[in-house]
Motif scaffolding. Structure first.
Motif, PDB file in Angstrom:
ATOM      1  N   HIS A   1      -2.855  53.937   6.700  1.00 15.59           N
ATOM      2  CA  HIS A   1      -1.759  54.121   5.412  1.00 15.59           C
ATOM      3  C   HIS A   1      -2.366  53.589   4.397  1.00 15.59           C
ATOM      4  O   HIS A   1      -2.052  52.431   4.024  1.00 15.59           O
ATOM      5  N   PRO A   2      -3.665  53.707   3.751  1.00 19.77           N
ATOM      6  CA  PRO A   2      -4.327  52.854   2.880  1.00 19.77           C
ATOM      7  C   PRO A   2      -3.356  52.830   1.410  1.00 19.77           C
ATOM      8  O   PRO A   2      -3.592  51.914   0.758  1.00 19.77           O
ATOM      9  N   TYR A   3      -2.446  53.718   1.247  1.00 22.65           N
ATOM     10  CA  TYR A   3      -1.733  53.552  -0.004  1.00 22.65           C
ATOM     11  C   TYR A   3      -0.545  52.715   0.359  1.00 22.65           C
ATOM     12  O   TYR A   3       0.437  52.794  -0.654  1.00 22.65           O
ATOM     13  N   GLY A   4      -0.478  52.318   1.375  1.00 21.23           N
ATOM     14  CA  GLY A   4       0.853  51.370   1.849  1.00 21.23           C
ATOM     15  C   GLY A   4       2.038  52.328   2.337  1.00 21.23           C
ATOM     16  O   GLY A   4       1.615  53.472   2.646  1.00 21.23           O
ATOM     17  N   HIS A   5       3.056  51.680   2.354  1.00 17.05           N
ATOM     18  CA  HIS A   5       4.302  52.268   3.273  1.00 17.05           C
ATOM     19  C   HIS A   5       5.449  52.310   2.285  1.00 17.05           C
ATOM     20  O   HIS A   5       6.608  52.466   2.709  1.00 17.05           O
ATOM     21  N   GLY A   6       5.238  52.276   1.020  1.00 18.73           N
ATOM     22  CA  GLY A   6       6.464  52.399  -0.148  1.00 18.73           C
ATOM     23  C   GLY A   6       7.162  53.485   0.049  1.00 18.73           C
ATOM     24  O   GLY A   6       8.398  53.517  -0.273  1.00 18.73           O
TER      25      GLY A   6
ATOM     26  N   LYS B   1      -2.733  45.406 -14.663  1.00 18.33           N
ATOM     27  CA  LYS B   1      -2.155  43.828 -14.562  1.00 18.33           C
ATOM     28  C   LYS B   1      -0.790  43.960 -15.281  1.00 18.33           C
ATOM     29  O   LYS B   1       0.191  43.415 -14.914  1.00 18.33           O
ATOM     30  N   TYR B   2      -0.516  45.013 -16.344  1.00 19.00           N
ATOM     31  CA  TYR B   2       0.399  44.966 -17.183  1.00 19.00           C
ATOM     32  C   TYR B   2       1.570  45.819 -16.816  1.00 19.00           C
ATOM     33  O   TYR B   2       2.719  45.959 -16.938  1.00 19.00           O
ATOM     34  N   MET B   3       1.133  47.113 -16.207  1.00 14.97           N
ATOM     35  CA  MET B   3       2.039  48.252 -15.873  1.00 14.97           C
ATOM     36  C   MET B   3       1.949  48.670 -14.329  1.00 14.97           C
ATOM     37  O   MET B   3       2.647  49.465 -13.710  1.00 14.97           O
ATOM     38  N   GLY B   4       1.133  47.804 -13.600  1.00 15.60           N
ATOM     39  CA  GLY B   4       1.013  48.035 -11.941  1.00 15.60           C
ATOM     40  C   GLY B   4       0.559  49.249 -11.617  1.00 15.60           C
ATOM     41  O   GLY B   4       0.732  49.836 -10.480  1.00 15.60           O
ATOM     42  N   VAL B   5      -0.255  50.066 -12.559  1.00 15.17           N
ATOM     43  CA  VAL B   5      -0.692  51.239 -12.166  1.00 15.17           C
ATOM     44  C   VAL B   5      -2.412  51.214 -11.711  1.00 15.17           C
ATOM     45  O   VAL B   5      -3.145  50.443 -12.806  1.00 15.17           O
ATOM     46  N   LEU B   6      -2.798  51.499 -10.462  1.00 15.88           N
ATOM     47  CA  LEU B   6      -4.043  51.638 -10.399  1.00 15.88           C
ATOM     48  C   LEU B   6      -4.799  52.811 -10.807  1.00 15.88           C
ATOM     49  O   LEU B   6      -4.610  53.748 -10.087  1.00 15.88           O
ATOM     50  N   LEU B   7      -5.626  52.830 -11.883  1.00 13.20           N
ATOM     51  CA  LEU B   7      -6.103  53.782 -12.652  1.00 13.20           C
ATOM     52  C   LEU B   7      -7.528  54.191 -12.431  1.00 13.20           C
ATOM     53  O   LEU B   7      -8.225  53.000 -12.511  1.00 13.20           O
ATOM     54  N   THR B   8      -7.810  55.336 -12.267  1.00 17.65           N
ATOM     55  CA  THR B   8      -9.236  55.674 -12.396  1.00 17.65           C
ATOM     56  C   THR B   8      -9.491  56.375 -13.628  1.00 17.65           C
ATOM     57  O   THR B   8      -8.963  57.574 -13.827  1.00 17.65           O
TER      58      THR B   8
ATOM     59  N   PRO C   1      11.066  62.476  -5.510  1.00 16.28           N
ATOM     60  CA  PRO C   1       9.735  61.781  -5.391  1.00 16.28           C
ATOM     61  C   PRO C   1       8.806  62.061  -4.296  1.00 16.28           C
ATOM     62  O   PRO C   1       7.428  61.921  -4.183  1.00 16.28           O
ATOM     63  N   LEU C   2       9.161  62.294  -3.265  1.00 16.44           N
ATOM     64  CA  LEU C   2       8.507  62.835  -1.771  1.00 16.44           C
ATOM     65  C   LEU C   2       7.931  63.973  -2.180  1.00 16.44           C
ATOM     66  O   LEU C   2       6.826  64.174  -1.644  1.00 16.44           O
ATOM     67  N   LEU C   3       8.417  64.998  -3.009  1.00 21.70           N
ATOM     68  CA  LEU C   3       7.510  66.186  -3.281  1.00 21.70           C
ATOM     69  C   LEU C   3       6.807  66.060  -4.395  1.00 21.70           C
ATOM     70  O   LEU C   3       5.884  67.015  -4.600  1.00 21.70           O
ATOM     71  N   GLY C   4       6.804  64.915  -5.251  1.00 20.71           N
ATOM     72  CA  GLY C   4       5.889  64.652  -6.217  1.00 20.71           C
ATOM     73  C   GLY C   4       6.438  65.103  -7.568  1.00 20.71           C
ATOM     74  O   GLY C   4       5.897  65.826  -8.129  1.00 20.71           O
TER      75      GLY C   4
ATOM     76  N   HIS D   1       0.343  59.482  -9.196  1.00 23.86           N
ATOM     77  CA  HIS D   1       0.833  59.685  -7.924  1.00 23.86           C
ATOM     78  C   HIS D   1       1.793  58.450  -7.528  1.00 23.86           C
ATOM     79  O   HIS D   1       1.404  57.407  -7.706  1.00 23.86           O
ATOM     80  N   ASP D   2       3.059  58.831  -7.268  1.00 24.23           N
ATOM     81  CA  ASP D   2       3.890  57.737  -6.704  1.00 24.23           C
ATOM     82  C   ASP D   2       3.876  57.543  -5.429  1.00 24.23           C
ATOM     83  O   ASP D   2       4.584  58.576  -4.548  1.00 24.23           O
ATOM     84  N   TYR D   3       3.535  56.236  -4.704  1.00 24.76           N
ATOM     85  CA  TYR D   3       3.348  56.202  -3.332  1.00 24.76           C
ATOM     86  C   TYR D   3       4.445  55.007  -3.057  1.00 24.76           C
ATOM     87  O   TYR D   3       4.422  54.412  -1.925  1.00 24.76           O
ATOM     88  N   GLY D   4       5.659  55.138  -3.719  1.00 23.63           N
ATOM     89  CA  GLY D   4       6.676  54.090  -3.531  1.00 23.63           C
ATOM     90  C   GLY D   4       6.580  53.323  -4.646  1.00 23.63           C
ATOM     91  O   GLY D   4       5.717  53.185  -5.399  1.00 23.63           O
ATOM     92  N   PRO D   5       7.990  52.437  -4.818  1.00 26.46           N
ATOM     93  CA  PRO D   5       8.262  51.640  -6.158  1.00 26.46           C
ATOM     94  C   PRO D   5       6.863  50.608  -6.125  1.00 26.46           C
ATOM     95  O   PRO D   5       6.901  49.902  -5.323  1.00 26.46           O
ATOM     96  N   GLY D   6       6.389  50.465  -7.230  1.00 21.70           N
ATOM     97  CA  GLY D   6       5.357  49.346  -7.430  1.00 21.70           C
ATOM     98  C   GLY D   6       3.906  49.906  -6.996  1.00 21.70           C
ATOM     99  O   GLY D   6       3.190  49.304  -6.830  1.00 21.70           O
ATOM    100  N   ARG D   7       3.771  51.328  -6.655  1.00 20.51           N
ATOM    101  CA  ARG D   7       2.521  51.684  -5.919  1.00 20.51           C
ATOM    102  C   ARG D   7       2.213  53.035  -6.458  1.00 20.51           C
ATOM    103  O   ARG D   7       2.504  54.161  -5.907  1.00 20.51           O
ATOM    104  N   VAL D   8       1.666  52.851  -7.794  1.00 22.33           N
ATOM    105  CA  VAL D   8       1.499  53.882  -8.531  1.00 22.33           C
ATOM    106  C   VAL D   8      -0.235  54.272  -8.727  1.00 22.33           C
ATOM    107  O   VAL D   8      -0.744  53.174  -9.249  1.00 22.33           O
ATOM    108  N   PHE D   9      -0.531  55.334  -8.345  1.00 22.41           N
ATOM    109  CA  PHE D   9      -2.186  55.573  -8.312  1.00 22.41           C
ATOM    110  C   PHE D   9      -2.275  56.590  -9.566  1.00 22.41           C
ATOM    111  O   PHE D   9      -1.555  57.565  -9.548  1.00 22.41           O
TER     112      PHE D   9
END
Length: 388
Positions: free
Chosen positions: A88-93, A291-298, A221-224, A254-262
């Motif tokens: 589960h590389p995106y965590g368990h959020g 750093k400021y928004m908690g989004v891991l952005l590409t 949120p589970l459905l996206g 993509h929301d993988y749980g609170p605080g885990r947004v890619f």
């Protein structure tokens, strides 16, 4: 009471962005819910059995389900706080969303059981044995549930937890349901007409409605579901604040749980700027957003030729078309290959997912409007649908 519990049981409670702190908030809410609901359950079931009230017993069983839901919440926050692993590389959020779904299903099950028993009670009514003790127990229950509502809502807003907000909503519904039971006792005392069963039916229907609404909220949120518009706006503003950024488009979150947004986004840059300079800017943007928004952005860079007058002219004309066409959100990735007899104009068009017009219709319409500026334009249009 809430502030006292948080200060004594949540370490570094002000740092709500820390996943460990957030987990501690959730576990505290779960423990508080378990104990307070078990106490209410015992009081109500005991009182209902003594005074022969199915609605009070049912309300007590509902509190037992609330205690079970709090236990699920406790376990859910514990599991969702686990770090990412190989599987589960995106965590368990997202376990937190599953927790909310389980709570919602439990509420529906309790609602169905209560509806069945209340219908039976309505068909075969029995007189209530009025007691001021019963009234006192229900008044206390209302007060406790009202406190639970404020506690869960406050903690849910503090850590932005849909599960705790749903739990708070459920507690609020319990306040209304218990108030209805208390009202039924009073009316039956005054009128002599048995209202215990009908009130139980109303309470059951209310619980079923609440459970259904909570299922919709936790499944989304589970459905996206689409990202929060305020988050999208703030993210675009932060990116476009950089001098080297011309515009942004194709933002996907993509929301993988609170605080885990890619997420990923396309950023238009000046093609004449050194690629190393633009790449360095993009790296800085990615770090700042995380750093400021908690989004891991590409970020994907789209080079734009700002030195070609024809390209700038066509871009302006396309912006005008976009402004007066309701179905078009934006036009981007504009490139122009000029020739003697015609100019190839290549670009993407972003439309909302609710758009009913066909892609062929939109391509034809845009082409006609663009050729009204210059018949030499030949279009190559890619139609995208928004993920925002």
């Amino acid at each position: 009471m809430k502030d006292f519990l948080i200060r004594h049981f949540v370490t570094d409670y002000e740092n709500t962005k820390d996943p460990k702190v957030r987990e501690d908030y959730g576990k505290l809410a779960g423990i508080v819910g378990i104990f307070s609901n078990l106490i209410l359950c015992g009081f109500k079931i005991g009182t209902g059995l003594v005074f022969n009230s199915i609605s009070i017993v049912a309300d007590g069983i509902n509190n037992l389900s609330d205690a079970s839901a709090s236990l699920v919440t406790l376990i859910g926050f514990r599991m969702s706080g686990k770090k990412a692993d190989a599987e589960h590389p995106y965590g368990h959020g997202r376990i937190e969303y599953l927790t909310g779904l389980m709570i919602s299903v439990m509420i529906l099950v309790i609602g169905v059981q209560l509806l069945r028993s209340s219908i039976e009670k309505t068909m075969n009514p029995e007189a209530l044995r009025f007691s001021w003790i019963t009234v006192a127990v229900l008044v206390i229950a209302i007060a406790v549930k009202f406190w639970q509502t404020r506690f869960n809502m406050s903690v849910g807003n503090t850590i932005d937890s849909a599960t705790l907000k749903a739990t708070g909503t459920d507690s609020r519904n319990d306040v209304l349901a218990t108030t209805a039971v208390l009202l039924a006792i009073g009316l039956e005392k005054l009128s002599g007409y048995p209202l215990d069963g009908p009130v139980g039916i109303l309470v059951a229907l209310f619980i079923l409605y609440s459970g259904w609404m909570l299922i919709n909220e936790t499944v989304s949120p589970l459905l996206g579901k689409a990202p929060d518009p305020e988050t999208v706006r703030a993210l675009k503003e932060r990116i476009e604040a950089y001098d080297g950024v011309i515009a942004t488009h194709d933002l996907i979150l993509h929301d993988y749980g609170p605080g885990r947004v890619f997420g990923s986004v396309h950023v238009e840059v000046d093609a004449s700027v050194d690629i190393q300079e633009s790449h360095d800017m993009v790296d800085n943007i990615e770090r700042e957003v995380y750093k400021y928004m908690g989004v891991l952005l590409t970020i994907h860079m789209d080079p734009m030729d700002l030195s070609d007058p024809l390209t700038l002219k066509v871009r302006q004309q396309l912006d005008e078309i976009c402004a007066r066409t309701e179905e078009i959100l934006e036009i981007h990735d504009v490139r122009v290959v000029s020739g003697i007899t015609h100019h190839n104009v290549i670009f993407d068009v972003m439309i909302p997912r609710s758009c009913k017009k066909t892609e062929a219709f939109l391509r034809e319409r845009i082409t006609e409007e663009l050729q009204a500026y210059d018949p030499k334009y030949r279009t190559v249009i890619t139609v995208d649908r928004s993920y925002e």
